[in-house]
Design a protein around this motif. Structure first.
Motif, mmCIF file in Angstrom:
data_model
loop_
_atom_site.group_PDB
_atom_site.id
_atom_site.type_symbol
_atom_site.label_atom_id
_atom_site.label_comp_id
_atom_site.label_asym_id
_atom_site.label_seq_id
_atom_site.Cartn_x
_atom_site.Cartn_y
_atom_site.Cartn_z
ATOM 1 N N SER A 138 32.744 47.073 28.850
ATOM 2 C CA SER A 138 32.913 45.691 29.293
ATOM 3 C C SER A 138 34.390 45.366 29.450
ATOM 4 N N THR A 139 34.657 44.397 30.318
ATOM 5 C CA THR A 139 36.026 43.942 30.533
ATOM 6 C C THR A 139 36.202 42.615 29.824
ATOM 7 N N GLY A 140 36.969 42.577 28.771
ATOM 8 C CA GLY A 140 37.148 41.362 27.993
ATOM 9 C C GLY A 140 38.348 40.575 28.442
ATOM 10 N N ARG A 141 38.548 39.413 27.751
ATOM 11 C CA ARG A 141 39.656 38.532 28.117
ATOM 12 C C ARG A 141 40.996 39.231 27.917
ATOM 13 N N ALA A 142 41.137 39.985 26.836
ATOM 14 C CA ALA A 142 42.407 40.664 26.575
ATOM 15 C C ALA A 142 42.722 41.671 27.675
ATOM 16 N N ASP A 143 41.659 42.383 28.144
ATOM 17 C CA ASP A 143 41.870 43.364 29.203
ATOM 18 C C ASP A 143 42.282 42.680 30.495
ATOM 19 N N LEU A 144 41.651 41.524 30.777
ATOM 20 C CA LEU A 144 42.019 40.766 31.966
ATOM 21 C C LEU A 144 43.487 40.372 31.918
ATOM 22 N N ILE A 145 43.921 39.882 30.764
ATOM 23 C CA ILE A 145 45.308 39.435 30.635
ATOM 24 C C ILE A 145 46.261 40.603 30.831
ATOM 25 N N ARG A 146 45.905 41.776 30.217
ATOM 26 C CA ARG A 146 46.764 42.953 30.378
ATOM 27 C C ARG A 146 46.889 43.321 31.851
ATOM 28 N N ARG A 147 45.762 43.304 32.582
ATOM 29 C CA ARG A 147 45.801 43.666 33.991
ATOM 30 C C ARG A 147 46.566 42.629 34.801
ATOM 31 N N ALA A 148 46.399 41.358 34.432
ATOM 32 C CA ALA A 148 47.118 40.307 35.153
ATOM 33 C C ALA A 148 48.614 40.476 34.994
ATOM 34 N N ALA A 183 49.698 43.377 37.080
ATOM 35 C CA ALA A 183 49.655 43.065 38.505
ATOM 36 C C ALA A 183 50.847 42.234 38.925
ATOM 37 N N VAL A 184 51.332 41.392 38.023
ATOM 38 C CA VAL A 184 52.474 40.544 38.347
ATOM 39 C C VAL A 184 53.785 41.260 38.097
ATOM 40 N N ALA A 185 53.848 42.038 37.010
ATOM 41 C CA ALA A 185 55.126 42.610 36.596
ATOM 42 C C ALA A 185 55.528 43.825 37.413
ATOM 43 N N ALA A 214 49.276 33.681 27.630
ATOM 44 C CA ALA A 214 48.263 34.371 28.425
ATOM 45 C C ALA A 214 47.669 33.446 29.473
ATOM 46 N N TYR A 215 47.593 32.152 29.183
ATOM 47 C CA TYR A 215 47.010 31.221 30.138
ATOM 48 C C TYR A 215 47.819 31.165 31.428
ATOM 49 N N GLU A 216 49.118 31.358 31.337
ATOM 50 C CA GLU A 216 49.927 31.362 32.553
ATOM 51 C C GLU A 216 49.528 32.521 33.458
ATOM 52 N N ASP A 217 49.236 33.665 32.861
ATOM 53 C CA ASP A 217 48.812 34.819 33.647
ATOM 54 C C ASP A 217 47.425 34.593 34.239
ATOM 55 N N VAL A 218 46.555 33.993 33.463
ATOM 56 C CA VAL A 218 45.225 33.662 33.961
ATOM 57 C C VAL A 218 45.331 32.653 35.101
ATOM 58 N N ALA A 219 46.261 31.711 34.975
ATOM 59 C CA ALA A 219 46.435 30.691 36.007
ATOM 60 C C ALA A 219 46.796 31.312 37.351
ATOM 61 N N VAL A 220 47.548 32.419 37.320
ATOM 62 C CA VAL A 220 47.901 33.101 38.569
ATOM 63 C C VAL A 220 46.639 33.558 39.292
ATOM 64 N N LEU A 221 45.707 34.135 38.552
ATOM 65 C CA LEU A 221 44.473 34.627 39.160
ATOM 66 C C LEU A 221 43.593 33.467 39.629
ATOM 67 N N MET A 222 43.566 32.391 38.856
ATOM 68 C CA MET A 222 42.819 31.208 39.288
ATOM 69 C C MET A 222 43.378 30.673 40.604
ATOM 70 N N GLN A 223 44.703 30.567 40.664
ATOM 71 C CA GLN A 223 45.325 30.010 41.864
ATOM 72 C C GLN A 223 45.070 30.900 43.073
ATOM 73 N N ARG A 224 45.075 32.217 42.861
ATOM 74 C CA ARG A 224 44.783 33.124 43.972
ATOM 75 C C ARG A 224 43.383 32.886 44.515
ATOM 76 N N ALA A 225 42.430 32.713 43.608
ATOM 77 C CA ALA A 225 41.054 32.463 44.042
ATOM 78 C C ALA A 225 40.963 31.157 44.826
ATOM 79 N N LEU A 226 41.660 30.139 44.353
ATOM 80 C CA LEU A 226 41.615 28.848 45.037
ATOM 81 C C LEU A 226 42.351 28.896 46.370
ATOM 82 N N ASN A 227 43.443 29.646 46.431
ATOM 83 C CA ASN A 227 44.148 29.797 47.707
ATOM 84 C C ASN A 227 43.250 30.465 48.741
ATOM 85 N N GLN A 228 42.515 31.484 48.293
ATOM 86 C CA GLN A 228 41.596 32.169 49.201
ATOM 87 C C GLN A 228 40.496 31.212 49.653
ATOM 88 N N ARG A 229 40.015 30.406 48.742
ATOM 89 C CA ARG A 229 38.975 29.426 49.064
ATOM 90 C C ARG A 229 39.491 28.419 50.098
#
Length: 423
Positions: free
Chosen positions: A2-12, A15-17, A41-56
């Motif tokens: 499974s991909t957990g929240r910590a793994d998501l943050i690490r990948r985020a 992906a940015v760095a 970590a929320y700042e990194d999550v926010a990047v992915l949220m914003q990308r999804a919304l930009n695509q939308r």
């Protein structure tokens, strides 16, 4: 695995760095460097949220349904169906600006899951109708996709949040709509009212010119634009708009809605004035419908002009304007107006307009305005509107402009009404 929240943050973070680390190798590239985050970590999550919304947002403005659907958690068939309705609604609107922004301060993890809630701000402009994009807020739930590298929209509904934050929804957010546009009018209907679209559009289109022939278009760029008219059976979207309407949403056949640029920032002003017609009025004759539409369009056209003036003047003026195209014999007076008029010892105030006899007090106010227009000229009505704006002292203004007191003006208006309609 499974991909957990910590793994998501690490990948985020990776992906940015990583692009930032490789930046010196890019030489003279014109590409702007991506943002980097070293904070929470929320700042990194926010990047992915914003990308999804930009695509939308890009999907909406480029008419790309496939891209729009890729931003959704498509395992939730109810969400997909609801969002298809939303998409179909948006495609009927004359959209200019359409963009989202994540409010990073509101990101909240959902206990026991890898999901997050966050408030999003949507800026949406109806071309030809809004003076500026209208900013509204909603709360979305975001979910990590199977790769763990993207976020998807998992829900656009949080009933508790929406109850606590009313006034953000439009009919196209809540139900399937049908849109008709012509003659400077954008009509919003549903499947029960679309059959009346021609009558509503005609009344509003003609009404715009009738109203402007009396009050002008003014210097307000908001009032000089086309008008949005809502005629839907379900008025749910009016919940929470009491402070933005001219009239009582629970009682009125029609309302004028002042749509703010940003509900949370009053200083940004008003984007547009829109008109709501109660579906029950659509069964009335063209004369009755046209009169109501002209009344509301008077408020919409005047916009902020006269804000804070007494109700007897703002509502009386709207009634005065609404009957101008009608033959005198067709200018209906409520049955109770004459009897209520005999009790008038002063100009009606807020209490009278909130009473069970409100319809009669509208008529009294109308005939007060008829008296002013007949005795002093129609332009004096607008002069009074300007002079009484902002809560100016009524008795002083009436004395200076008309040489009358409030009680005297009320009595003369009632007398003219009785002369015109009395037996």
């Amino acid at each position: 695995m499974s991909t957990g929240r910590a793994d998501l943050i690490r990948r985020a973070v990776l992906a940015v760095a990583l692009p930032a680390l490789l930046l010196p190798l890019a030489g003279c590239s014109d590409d702007r460097p991506p943002p980097t985050y070293s904070g929470s970590a929320y700042e990194d999550v926010a990047v992915l949220m914003q990308r999804a919304l930009n695509q939308r947002a890009r999907a909406v403005t480029s008419d790309d349904l496939s891209r729009f659907r890729r931003t959704l958690d498509r395992s939730d068939h109810g969400l997909v169906e609801d969002q298809q309705t939303y998409w179909d609604n948006l495609q009927q609107l004359p959209i200019g600006t359409f963009r989202y922004r994540v409010d990073t301060e509101t990101i909240t993890p959902v206990d026991g899951t890898d999901d997050y809630w966050a408030e999003v701000v949507l800026a949406l402009e109806l071309v030809g109708y809004d003076a500026a994009p209208v900013r509204t807020r909603d709360r979305f739930r975001f979910r990590v996709d199977a790769s763990g590298e993207r976020m998807l929209v998992a829900s656009t509904t949080d009933f508790d949040w929406e109850t606590d934050h009313p006034g953000n929804a439009q009919p196209w957010d809540l139900q399937e709509i049908e849109v008709e546009e012509r003659g400077g009018v954008l009509g919003i209907f549903d499947d029960t009212t679309i059959g009346d679209a021609d009558a509503v559009i005609l009344a509003a289109s003609n009404g715009r010119y009738d109203v402007r022939s009396v009050v002008g278009s003014g210097d307000d760029p908001v009032g000089d634009r086309g008008v949005v008219v809502y005629a839907v059976q379900d008025p749910t979207f009016l919940r929470g708009l009491a402070g933005q309407t001219v009239g009582d949403p629970d009682r009125a056949d029609g309302l004028t809605i002042a749509v703010p640029v940003d509900q949370r920032a009053a200083g940004r002003g008003t984007a547009s004035y829109r008109v709501f017609l109660n579906a029950r009025i659509l069964d009335e004759s063209p004369d009755v419908l046209g009169r109501l539409v002209r009344h509301e369009l008077t408020h919409a056209t005047l916009g902020a002009r006269g804000r804070g003036a007494p109700l007897w003047l703002t509502e009386g003026l709207a009634e005065y304007v609404s009957v101008r195209p009608m033959a005198p014999a067709k200018r209906r007076l409520p049955a109770s107006a004459l009897s209520i008029g005999t009790t008038a010892t002063d100009l009606p105030g807020d209490a009278e307009f909130a009473s069970a006899d409100a319809e009669a007090w509208y008529a009294v106010s109308w005939w007060v305005c008829e008296y002013v227009a007949t005795s002093y000229g129609p332009d004096v009505l607008l002069l009074l509107l300007d002079r009484l704006a902002g809560g100016a002292a009524q008795e002083g203004v009436l004395g200076e402009v008309l040489g009358l007191t409030g009680p005297q003006l009320a009595q003369r208006g009632v007398a003219l009404m009785e002369t015109t309609y009395g037996s």
